[in-house]
Design an enzyme around this catalytic site. Sequence first.
Site, PDB file in Angstrom:
ATOM      1  N   GLU A 186     -24.298  39.522  21.424  1.00  0.00           N
ATOM      2  CA  GLU A 186     -22.935  39.606  20.918  1.00  0.00           C
ATOM      3  C   GLU A 186     -22.600  41.012  20.433  1.00  0.00           C
ATOM      4  OE1 GLU A 186     -19.821  37.345  17.933  1.00  0.00           O
ATOM      5  OE2 GLU A 186     -21.971  37.020  17.649  1.00  0.00           O
ATOM      6  N   GLU A 281     -14.861  30.819  16.389  1.00  0.00           N
ATOM      7  CA  GLU A 281     -15.565  31.659  15.419  1.00  0.00           C
ATOM      8  C   GLU A 281     -14.562  32.388  14.527  1.00  0.00           C
ATOM      9  OE1 GLU A 281     -18.629  31.633  14.775  1.00  0.00           O
ATOM     10  OE2 GLU A 281     -19.422  33.597  14.266  1.00  0.00           O
TER      11      GLU A 281
END
Length: 305
Positions: A186, A281
């Site tokens: 990520e 998220e």
Amino acid sequence: MKRSDFIKNSGLLFGSSLLAPAVSQATVKEKDTKLGDPFRLDYGPHQGMFSASAGKNFLDEIKYMHDLGFRSIEDNGMPGRTVDEQRKVGELLAKLGMRMGVFVVPKGGNGANTLAAGKQEHIDIFLKGCRDSIEVAKRVNAKWITVVPGDYERRLPIGVQTANVIEGLKRGAELLEPHGITMVLEPLSDTPDLFLRFTDQAYEICKAVNSPSCKILYDAYHQQKNEGNLINFMDQCWSEIAYVQVGDNPGRKEPTTGEINYKNVFKWLHNKGYKGIVGMEHGMSKGGKEGEDALVKAYREVDNF
């Protein structure tokens, strides 16, 4: 204006034949997006998003998420839950036909232990996190785990740091491949000290690792801050993207609260044939039941492409 009046006033009989199917399609689409129906993309909430309605028990909240139409969840802190709770979550997801999204590899790379440094003690910590994650993944039937390589080691040239990260990730991929688990890297925007920040950088690393167990987690919130041009960068790096997360910017709240046109982004993902999870998220713009209702409404809106 009524439809009949419009046709009468316009005098265009041919126009009525064009309007009829449009009205029919709109009616069908409205029926297809009623509360409780599955979404067109597979959005994954996390614990706490519906606690005002479902309570504090995670299992009860998962059931409530399913009732709302969600078919996946995320839980970054899953490795910190007890083994018993992990198993119960896995069993409930299987019963409901839901998928487990990402959780974060324990100490999988952070400011204190960065893969860019090339130090054996840091690699050992990372590999232990991978081994521990395999056991957690078995209990909850997870297929993706989040890895952040950590901070820059600024005393080393960038090419050497990149090579160190690649070598460390290759070791992790060797552990994960036999279990069908993919670590998703990520790129983040939280601080300029982070080594991995850009999509093309993650793409280069994944190509070098050359493993089905090392792919990209594309978080549109972070990449809107870091680089913008979301659809173009996703398209260029698509072969290495295995997981998507979202949050609007600024604020990192639900879609429709910021500047990102998520309806277009989600339409592009759908047309691209993306069948993975879209992790929610982000936080919420409002608290309590009102905030939960606004959250669902926002996702129904941007999913109606």
